[in-house]
Write a protein that holds these residues in place. Sequence first.
Motif, PDB file in Angstrom:
ATOM      1  N   TYR A  65       0.830  -1.207   0.000  1.00  0.00           N
ATOM      2  CA  TYR A  65       0.000   0.000   0.000  1.00  0.00           C
ATOM      3  C   TYR A  65       0.865   1.257   0.000  1.00  0.00           C
ATOM      4  O   TYR A  65       0.689   2.152  -0.836  1.00  0.00           O
ATOM      5  N   ILE A  66       1.806   1.317   0.945  1.00  0.00           N
ATOM      6  CA  ILE A  66       2.626   2.524   1.031  1.00  0.00           C
ATOM      7  C   ILE A  66       3.615   2.599  -0.136  1.00  0.00           C
ATOM      8  O   ILE A  66       3.944   3.682  -0.616  1.00  0.00           O
ATOM      9  N   GLU A  67       4.054   1.443  -0.623  1.00  0.00           N
ATOM     10  CA  GLU A  67       5.017   1.396  -1.717  1.00  0.00           C
ATOM     11  C   GLU A  67       4.488   2.108  -2.965  1.00  0.00           C
ATOM     12  O   GLU A  67       5.210   2.841  -3.631  1.00  0.00           O
ATOM     13  N   PRO A  71       4.971   7.224  -7.654  1.00  0.00           N
ATOM     14  CA  PRO A  71       4.395   7.086  -8.994  1.00  0.00           C
ATOM     15  C   PRO A  71       5.156   6.115  -9.886  1.00  0.00           C
ATOM     16  O   PRO A  71       4.547   5.439 -10.730  1.00  0.00           O
ATOM     17  N   SER A  72       6.471   6.014  -9.712  1.00  0.00           N
ATOM     18  CA  SER A  72       7.223   5.076 -10.538  1.00  0.00           C
ATOM     19  C   SER A  72       6.816   3.634 -10.232  1.00  0.00           C
ATOM     20  O   SER A  72       6.699   2.803 -11.137  1.00  0.00           O
ATOM     21  N   ILE A  73       6.581   3.333  -8.950  1.00  0.00           N
ATOM     22  CA  ILE A  73       6.118   1.998  -8.572  1.00  0.00           C
ATOM     23  C   ILE A  73       4.776   1.719  -9.239  1.00  0.00           C
ATOM     24  O   ILE A  73       4.531   0.625  -9.772  1.00  0.00           O
ATOM     25  N   TYR A  74       3.901   2.712  -9.199  1.00  0.00           N
ATOM     26  CA  TYR A  74       2.577   2.552  -9.808  1.00  0.00           C
ATOM     27  C   TYR A  74       2.701   2.216 -11.288  1.00  0.00           C
ATOM     28  O   TYR A  74       2.059   1.290 -11.786  1.00  0.00           O
ATOM     29  N   TRP A  75       3.570   2.927 -12.010  1.00  0.00           N
ATOM     30  CA  TRP A  75       3.688   2.697 -13.449  1.00  0.00           C
ATOM     31  C   TRP A  75       4.484   1.440 -13.762  1.00  0.00           C
ATOM     32  O   TRP A  75       4.267   0.800 -14.788  1.00  0.00           O
ATOM     33  N   LEU A 221       6.617  11.680  -3.741  1.00  0.00           N
ATOM     34  CA  LEU A 221       5.457  10.801  -3.670  1.00  0.00           C
ATOM     35  C   LEU A 221       4.190  11.522  -4.107  1.00  0.00           C
ATOM     36  O   LEU A 221       4.143  12.743  -4.182  1.00  0.00           O
ATOM     37  N   ALA A 222       3.138  10.744  -4.396  1.00  0.00           N
ATOM     38  CA  ALA A 222       1.872  11.310  -4.840  1.00  0.00           C
ATOM     39  C   ALA A 222       0.768  10.282  -4.638  1.00  0.00           C
ATOM     40  O   ALA A 222       1.018   9.078  -4.562  1.00  0.00           O
ATOM     41  N   LEU A 223      -0.462  10.762  -4.568  1.00  0.00           N
ATOM     42  CA  LEU A 223      -1.614   9.862  -4.508  1.00  0.00           C
ATOM     43  C   LEU A 223      -1.992   9.495  -5.934  1.00  0.00           C
ATOM     44  O   LEU A 223      -2.681  10.245  -6.623  1.00  0.00           O
ATOM     45  N   LEU A 257      -1.295  12.134   3.259  1.00  0.00           N
ATOM     46  CA  LEU A 257      -1.231  12.115   1.806  1.00  0.00           C
ATOM     47  C   LEU A 257      -2.478  11.482   1.204  1.00  0.00           C
ATOM     48  O   LEU A 257      -2.951  11.904   0.137  1.00  0.00           O
ATOM     49  N   ILE A 258      -3.040  10.479   1.870  1.00  0.00           N
ATOM     50  CA  ILE A 258      -4.219   9.799   1.331  1.00  0.00           C
ATOM     51  C   ILE A 258      -5.517  10.265   2.000  1.00  0.00           C
ATOM     52  O   ILE A 258      -6.589   9.718   1.733  1.00  0.00           O
TER      53      ILE A 258
END
Length: 330
Positions: A65-67, A71-75, A221-223, A257-258
């Motif tokens: 969740y925190i990882e 945004p790079s992890i997300y993509w 970081l970003a949501l 952040l969330i």
Amino acid sequence: MDMPHQVLEQMLQRKFDKDVRRHYFKGMEFAGPAGDPGWFGPGSAVWHVHSHTEALIFGLQCAAYIERLDPSIYWMGMHHSRLVKRDPKTGIAEPVIDPKGAAVRLGHSIAFFIGTAYGNTETAERVSRTVRSMHHTIKGVRPDGAVYDADDPDWLRWNYATVVWGLATAHEIYHPNPLRGKKLDRYYGEFVRVGHALGGTDLPTTKAETLECLRSYLPRLALTHGAAMATGSNLPMPQSAVDWAIRDTMPKWAKQLIGHTDPNPVERAARRAMVWSIINGLHTAAGTTMEFRQAQARVADGTTCDHTEPTYVLGSDPELSRTEVEHSFA
């Protein structure tokens, strides 16, 4: 053990065998050779923490969740992972979790953290080599033009810190006999071997260092859309209840952040008590995993050394295609 409990334990162990062990534990050895402590061995904080499989699995969810606030992890996940659904015609990923892909991802994660914790030395080396090989194939460009690379030292440090924080915090809150203070710092200090085995450098080795490491990444970081859709009011019951427990483990700045707000202390304690009962009820019903019992028997007559260290040398892995890497999981 009474008969109903024994029957329930056997049912849960058979389910674990059917869903996880037979698919993701292939080639892993826990019973021998006698005297091999692996990377940690008896009396280690890692053996204590990871032997509670249900808290371990919950901790992995907290880490994931925190990882993905990076945004790079997300993509990386959108471009390379089977965790998300894809259009069958175009192959383009959608920001929706694929249940089958999620099950595969979880199975591999459980195998890795059980294998490195109390597998023998060869098993710990092999599963780490496989994960490194997969990381080597994850490179690309985000839609905003930023380049990502799973071998990047900054990414490895962030990834490591989220994992050790998730596992240790889940243990601290939900284990029936949790390590605290200096004893918990011992877990952070031991577990760093796993981070080094995956190529990590300059990694935190205490709870305080890990918290500071995570906080230092806040400016980047970003949501992300995926994280937003997997949080709070966007989820139905009972997923939202589990989601609350995961968000509850996060540092204060991550909760901000969330948009997560802690309830009053009484309600928070009641919610945690409910989750504690579920996690430990499952653990009591399922019993200790066969792999941990085999590891204990492996060193019952003593060990050949205190523990063995990962042998990976940065840049020494052979180049493999993604297909070749996936075959190595079998």
